[in-house]
Design a protein around this motif. Structure first.
Motif, short mmCIF file in Angstrom:
data_model
loop_
_atom_site.label_atom_id
_atom_site.label_comp_id
_atom_site.label_asym_id
_atom_site.label_seq_id
_atom_site.Cartn_x
_atom_site.Cartn_y
_atom_site.Cartn_z
N GLU A 1 49.61 41.51 31.13
CA GLU A 1 48.90 40.31 30.71
C GLU A 1 49.90 39.40 29.99
O GLU A 1 50.29 39.68 28.85
CB GLU A 1 47.72 40.71 29.79
CG GLU A 1 47.06 39.57 29.04
CD GLU A 1 46.64 38.38 29.92
OE1 GLU A 1 46.11 38.60 31.03
OE2 GLU A 1 46.85 37.23 29.49
N SER B 1 48.96 33.60 34.84
CA SER B 1 47.59 34.05 35.08
C SER B 1 47.15 34.94 33.93
O SER B 1 47.89 35.80 33.47
CB SER B 1 47.56 34.81 36.41
OG SER B 1 46.25 35.22 36.71
N SER C 1 41.64 34.52 35.45
CA SER C 1 40.96 35.54 36.26
C SER C 1 39.53 35.63 35.75
O SER C 1 39.26 36.34 34.79
CB SER C 1 41.69 36.88 36.12
OG SER C 1 42.99 36.75 36.64
N HIS D 1 36.40 36.05 37.78
CA HIS D 1 35.76 37.15 38.52
C HIS D 1 34.26 37.32 38.33
O HIS D 1 33.62 38.01 39.12
CB HIS D 1 36.48 38.48 38.29
CG HIS D 1 37.96 38.45 38.53
ND1 HIS D 1 38.55 37.60 39.44
CD2 HIS D 1 38.99 39.15 37.96
CE1 HIS D 1 39.85 37.78 39.42
NE2 HIS D 1 40.14 38.71 38.54
N ASN E 1 42.18 43.97 47.26
CA ASN E 1 43.13 44.89 47.88
C ASN E 1 42.74 46.30 47.48
O ASN E 1 42.87 46.67 46.32
CB ASN E 1 44.55 44.60 47.36
CG ASN E 1 45.32 43.70 48.27
OD1 ASN E 1 45.30 43.84 49.49
ND2 ASN E 1 46.01 42.74 47.68
#
Ligand code: SAH
Length: 343
Positions: free
Chosen positions: A161, A192, A215, A217, A287
């Motif tokens: 991070e 990110s 991110s 999500h 993935n």
């Protein structure tokens, strides 16, 4: 030993050896603009200074342990070993149309424990130094030299991070953008994050032109917390203030997981959460990797989700998986390698 990225210590060596600034410039250009190896770069210096430079400077903070080239899309996954024996990874991307990019790591492991992320399964070991972050770019450039390519885009989307290693990440960005070093445009660097509002605010103040990617999500607090434990500490409500202040300057990452964040209520929550903020949304395929039970949303449903977001007025990109055959998702390759090593 001092590292080649320690500009103050290098200046001391320069001054002790009375190397003229123009010779230093040739030396720096060889290393950081022409992707030369250390032997070639040392030849740019006066002969009597070379031995001191060679013995006192550590030219490589990392050692390349493995390189995997994708058969399908020109991605290469690189595994590096740190001096204290840890493995980190970077991914080189060579899109057919577009600039050569690298996805780099900022930490060994990660303390965020996102349920879908392979790095999250490893736990946190330590922050990378600025030199270790930068060496991923330097070594990638050396690999790209025979192809007449060099890194033009850098994304901090590898292991770790980045906003929990603000000091080294900031120092590495200063170096990347400095005209005398990599001279990269700050607009071609993306950091990110899981979404740490105070760190995002401080980061944009220091680097107004560097891009941030969030991110996200999920725009539903309970769902997001399940996927990303850090969301409990930094709730969506608090994050929204930072998002609206950043406006069009931030990119939203939305990884689509079947039955988890791809339902009608998820779409409605997302449109509602982002309404009024001119963000660009990236819809990302999952993935899959061994040891993780989650399933990605099939492509037709991802497309439908993206179209509905477009219809709601958002700028949306539907991403396709790069380097799927070389386990290019964050942390996957190091995880495989660790298993191999411990049997
Ligand atoms: N910690 C930062 C950067 C590292 S992760 C962050 O969370 O943004 C970089 C991106 O890869 C994030 O958007 C993350 O959610 C995504 N990612 C992690 N594991 C993935 C997987 N298995 N499949 C697809 N994307 C993944």
């Amino acid at each position: 030993m001092i590292t080649i990225y320690d500009t103050e210590a290098i200046e001391e060596i320069r001054s002790r050896n009375a190397v003229q600034p123009h010779r230093m410039k040739l030396f720096r250009n060889a290393l950081f603009k022409n992707s030369a190896d250390c032997k070639t770069a040392l030849e740019m210096l006066p002969e009597k200074a070379r031995a001191d430079f060679k013995t006192r400077i550590d030219f490589e903070s990392l050692e390349l342990a493995e390189r995997h080239n994708s058969e399908i899309d020109g991605a290469s996954k690189l595994i590096f070993r740190t001096r204290d024996g840890h493995l980190i990874e970077s991914v080189l991307l060579r899109p057919k149309t577009g600039r050569t990019s690298i996805c780099i790591s900022s930490q060994v492991g990660c303390a965020c424990f996102c349920s879908f992320c392979a790095t999250g399964k490893m736990g946190f070991t330590r922050n990378l130094s600025a030199g270790e972050i930068l060496d991923q770019v330097t070594q990638a450039n050396r690999m790209l030299k025979p192809e007449n390519r060099s890194i033009r885009n850098v994304v901090f989307m590898g292991m770790g991070e980045p906003l929990l290693n603000l000091e080294s990440v900031s120092a590495s960005i200063d170096f990347m953008t400095a005209p005398q070093f990599f001279d990269l445009s700050p607009a071609r660097i993306t950091v990110s994050t899981v979404g740490i509002p105070t760190a995002m605010d401080a980061f944009t103040e220091r680097f107004p032109k560097v891009k941030l990617a969030l991110s996200l999500h999920s725009a539903r607090q309970a769902v997001r917390e399940k996927l990303m434990p850090m969301a409990g500490k930094y709730p969506l409500e608090r994050l929204r203030g930072t998002l609206s202040a950043l406006g069009g300057k931030i990119m939203i990452e939305y990884l689509m997981l079947a039955g988890v964040n791809d339902q009608e209520e998820d779409l409605i929550a997302l449109i509602d959460y982002l309404s009024g903020i001119p963000v660009h949304i990236n819809i990302i395929p999952f993935n899959k990797y061994p040891g993780c039970d989650l399933l990605g949303t099939p492509q037709p449903e991802r497309e439908q989700f993206a179209n509905r977001l477009k219809a709601a007025g958002f700028d949306v990109t539907l991403r396709y998986s790069l380097g799927a055959d070389i386990a290019a998702a964050c942390g996957q390759l190091v995880q495989n390698k660790r298993k191999e090593l411990i049997g």
